[in-house]
Every structure is written in structure tokens, then in C-alpha cells.
Scaffold this active site. Structure first.
Site, mmCIF file in Angstrom:
data_model
loop_
_atom_site.group_PDB
_atom_site.id
_atom_site.type_symbol
_atom_site.label_atom_id
_atom_site.label_comp_id
_atom_site.label_asym_id
_atom_site.label_seq_id
_atom_site.Cartn_x
_atom_site.Cartn_y
_atom_site.Cartn_z
ATOM 1 N N ARG A 251 0.878 -1.178 0.000
ATOM 2 C CA ARG A 251 0.000 0.000 0.000
ATOM 3 C C ARG A 251 0.907 1.216 0.000
ATOM 4 N NH1 ARG A 251 -2.524 3.325 4.030
ATOM 5 N NH2 ARG A 251 -4.545 4.132 3.334
ATOM 6 N N SER A 320 -12.798 -3.449 0.083
ATOM 7 C CA SER A 320 -13.132 -2.842 1.384
ATOM 8 C C SER A 320 -14.636 -2.676 1.470
ATOM 9 C CB SER A 320 -12.498 -1.452 1.507
ATOM 10 O OG SER A 320 -11.127 -1.555 1.329
ATOM 11 N N LYS A 349 -5.132 5.649 7.861
ATOM 12 C CA LYS A 349 -5.964 5.975 6.698
ATOM 13 C C LYS A 349 -6.842 7.152 7.100
ATOM 14 C CE LYS A 349 -9.629 4.221 3.662
ATOM 15 N NZ LYS A 349 -9.125 4.901 2.449
#
Ligand SMILES: Cc1ncc(COP(=O)(O)OP(=O)(O)O)c(N)n1
Ligand SMILES: Cc1ncsc1CCOP(=O)(O)O
Ligand SMILES: [Mg+2]
Length: 426
Positions: A251, A320, A349
Site C-alpha cells: 500500500r 473494502s 488511513k
């Protein structure tokens, strides 16, 4: 075993159609696909006028989709001539008035057009599905196969449009892979429905289904943390695998594409040699370029069904999901697992609502897919997450508890033993 979807092929008489309609009233199904096989691709008429009438008067009103080719559409409408896309649209509209929820007029046997264009009509909108016209004599059974594939996709929960798109692509691929087969001496040859079994990917076993146990300890890298600890992506991944991570996701929100791709290629090698799947966050292009094992996408990234079209059946797709509907859609779209969170507050996040255990429970209890929890999970609370004991909660995904630490391998090893102990208690 209940029947989810019925697809009809050649119905030789009005009597058979009537019995079918009666049976469908007695044993209702989720969807009915009617392939009005009246005129074969070779042009032979297969159903008489009384059967046509019964199709129109009884069967179409209970059909979810009717899939006539151009010749069948013409016959159903009293032998009108159909030569253009506009004619196909008009025909679809006229057949729609006979009762089905959708009409797909297949243009495969339309003369002249360079593309094979089908027209889908839902009563309001027309969708044109274009594909290359594949030059081959091996077209026997394409219509039946298309309708059967639509039925199979509907049974798996796809929307009608998605089912039709998948079916068209399947027939196209099968025609392409078997276009040069020479079997029989008739005007038409068969095409190879099982072409995927011969694909090198299948032979390499990389079409194996995703193993949900891989979600047990899911290490998600973070470029900011790597920078802070002066650690390369490669070293971060190596350490996480050494500590027992069961799946890794790159990520890298800050890395530029070239840098990301080079690092991803290196990590693919590391993960392949350890038998740990490597997924790429968001970037389908990077995943394709480095032949990663899959991708993870969120609700604002590329829809999973489009990712599936690009990656094919053998890759892992995670989505997600925070709600029931998102979980249902991920399943319909062909995803392999759901990432659900943030379970606890997190700063990793931004603008990410916290779901808590209740939110996690809601998604886990509804999801047909395996779930991995994410968000603020660390050595102090990971045990409590796994002790929730939801059957399809297969593990936890972690970023800062592994990568915003001095020693990634030690933190990973510690978290893994906490998870194992928690699972043995739940
Ligand atoms: C395993 C896992 N679950 C959820 C996420 C979050 O993905 P997404 O919603 O796309 O947000 P970003 O990670 O792109 O910020 C994930 N990456 N991994
Ligand atoms: C990517 C993502 N998706 C939901 S929360 C989150 C970040 C999780 O990071 P951390 O494990 O550091 O809380
Ligand atoms: Mg994303």
C-alpha cells in the site's frame, strides 16, 4: 438441492411449453432464461407456429431474459426483416412488450458487420455489447452456450448486465481459442467450452481458488512508515514474512509508478519464494505489470467486476466493505475476500469512519465471502478481534503495528502468536 435458475433451450411443441410454464408456477426459481431456439445458426426452422404462439403468450411473460438471435427475433415478430442495429433495437423493444424483463437480441449472424454486436434492452435503456467477430466455422451451439452462461452467472448472484457481459466474453474467448479446430465435415464445427483447462495458467495451477486462511495475518505496507524507519519496501516485506505474515499488500500511496513497480517486482519474487500471496493496493496496472497475486480495492477504486475482467479468474481480489450492501456487491462482482474496518480508530488511513465490533459483526454475519478486519489493530487488541469468533472472520490486517515499529519481524512474530492463542480460545 434447490434449483436457482432455469434456462430453456429447444422446446419442440406448444404442449412442452405449457408443461414448463405449469412447472415453473409450482416450483418458482430465482431467474428464468429463455433461449427461443427456433431457428438454428445454420438457418433450419426448429419450432412450428403453434409453439411460437405459446412462447409469446405464456413463456415470455415469466422470463427474466429472452435471448433471440436475429433470425429468431424476426420469426417472433412475424418474419420482419432485421438488417441494422436500429432494427435490432426496435425488435428488442417489440419483444419486450411480450413480457420478459430483459431482451437480448444477438447480432452474431448479422451479415456484414465487422463486430459481433448484441443489443440488451431492459424496458428503458439499450446497451450495445460489442465484441470482435471471430472468423471460424466452429460456431455450433454459441447461442445455447451464451444463454447457459448467463444463467450460471445469475445463479452466482450477478446482475443481469454483468451476467450478459461475462457470458459474451466467455463465448468470445471460447470461439477464439477453438477457431482453428477441425472436427466433422458439416457446415459448422463445435467450439471448445473447456478452453480454460488448456490454458498455461490453469496448468500452472495458478487458477486455484483463493485460500481464506491466507488472511490470518495480513501485513499492509506503508511508504510513509518505511521512510520514517529508513526501510526499503523490500526489507519491510522480507521482515514481515520472516515474522510469519500469511499475506502481504503493498500500500504505497506516495511512491511514483516506476519506483512502485520496481519494488513490486522485487517483492513478487520474495513472496513467491515464500509461498505468501502478494497483493497490490489500488493499482491494477502495477499488479498486472508485476504479475502480483492480486489487488485490494476500495469503494472509490475500480469496481471489482472490472478488476476481475482485467485480472482473470486466477487472481485474488479484495474489496473494502463497511456495509451489508457493499459486501453483497463484492460477492456478486466476484471478489475473493472483504477487508472490513476501521474496527478501531486509526490515523493511518485518513477520513476513515470507525465501525467498532458491531460494524464488523454486521458485515461478517452477512458476508458470503471471507473477511479480514482492519483498522487500529495491534498486539493489545488483536486477540479480542479474533475471539469474536465470527466463522468467516479469517484474520486481521495490520499496518502501523508492524511497520511503524523498530523491528518488523519481532512485532509480526508476536502478533502471530497472539492471534494463534486467541483462535485456540475462541
Ligand atoms: C485488507 C485491506 N482492507 C481494507 C483496505 C482499505 O482499502 P481502501 O478502502 O481502498 O483504502 P486505501 O487502502 O486505498 O486507502 C486495504 N487497503 N486493505
Ligand atoms: C488501509 C486501511 N483501511 C481501513 S483502516 C486502514 C489503515 C489501517 O492501518 P493501521 O493498522 O495502522 O491502523
Ligand atoms: Mg484503495
Amino acid at each position: 438441492m434447490s434449483v436457482d435458475v432455469v434456462k430453456t433451450g429447444m422446446l419442440p411443441s406448444a404442449g412442452v411449453v405449457k408443461v414448463l410454464c405449469e412447472s415453473l408456477r409450482k416450483f418458482p426459481v430465482k431467474a428464468l432464461v429463455v433461449d427461443p431456439v427456433m431457428v438454428s445458426t445454420s438457418g433450419d426452422t426448429l419450432s412450428g407456429p403453434s409453439t411460437l404462439a405459446t412462447y409469446r403468450d405464456e413463456l415470455f411473460s415469466v422470463a427474466d431474459i429472452v435471448t433471440p438471435n436475429v433470425k429468431e427475433a424476426s420469426k417472433l415478430l412475424g418474419d420482419v426483416s432485421l438488417h441494422t442495429i436500429s432494427d435490432m433495437r426496435n425488435a428488442a423493444e417489440s419483444i419486450y412488450k411480450l413480457g420478459p424483463k430483459y431482451v437480448l437480441v444477438k447480432g452474431g449472424d448479422m451479415p456484414d458487420s465487422s463486430d459481433a454486436i448484441d443489443v440488451l434492452f431492459d424496458g428503458k435503456e439499450f446497451t450495445e455489447l460489442r465484441g470482435p467477430r471471430i472468423k471460424t466455422r466452429n460456431t455450433h451451439g454459441t447461442g445455447c452456450t451464451l444463454a447457459s452462461c448467463i444463467a450460471a452467472e445469475l445463479a452466482k448472484g450477478a446482475t443481469m448486465l454483468h451476467a450478459v457481459q461475462v457470458a459474451k466474453k466467455f463465448v468470445e474467448s471460447a470461439l477464439y481459442h477453438s477457431k482453428d479446430l477441425v472436427i466433422g465435415n458439416g457446415p459448422q464445427g463445435p467450439f471448445d467450452h473447456l478452453f480454460e483447462l488448456k490454458s498455461p495458467l490453469y496448468k500452472m495451477g495458478s487458477l486455484q481458488k483463493f485460500n481464506p486462511d491466507n488472511l490470518f495475518l495480513y501485513a499492509v505496507t506503508d511508504s510513509g512508515m518505511n521512510k520514517k524507519w529508513d526501510r526499503s519496501i523490500k526489507d519491510a516485506v522480507k521482515a514481515a514474512i520472516e515474522g510469519g505474515a500469511t499475506i502481504v499488500q503493498l500500500r504505497e500511496k506516495d511512491a511514483d509508478t516506476r519506483e512502485f513497480l520496481e519494488a513490486a517486482k522485487a517483492c513478487v519474487q520474495i513472496c513467491k519464494s515464500s509461498g505468501v500471496p502478494l497483493l497490490i493496493n489500488d493499482r491494477i496496472d502495477v499488479a498486472l505489470a508485476c504479475n502480483a497475486d492480486g489487488v485490494h480495492v476500495g469503494q472509490s477504486d475500480m469496481p471489482a467486476w472490472e478488476v476481475r475482467e482485467l485480472l482473470g479468474p486466477g487472481k485474488i481480489i479484495g474489496v473494502s466493505c463497511k456495509t451489508l450492501d457493499q459486501a453483497e456487491q463484492a460477492w456478486k462482482d466476484g471478489a475473493d475476500y472483504i477487508g472490513c474496518g476501521g474496527v478501531f480508530p486509526t490515523t493511518t488511513k485518513k477520513n476513515n469512519p470507525t465501525l467498532g465490533f458491531e460494524g464488523l459483526r454486521t458485515v461478517c454475519l452477512a458476508s458470503k465471502l471471507p473477511v479480514v478486519a482492519i483498522g487500529g489493530i495491534n498486539a493489545g487488541n488483536a486477540g479480542s478481534v479474533m475471539e469474536l469468533g465470527f466463522p468467516n472472520l479469517k484474520g486481521v490486517a495490520v499496518v502501523s503495528a508492524l511497520f511503524d515499529q523498530e523491528c518488523v519481524a519481532i512485532e509480526t512474530r508476536n502478533l502471530r502468536s497472539i492471534l494463534k492463542n486467541a483462535c485456540s480460545r475462541s
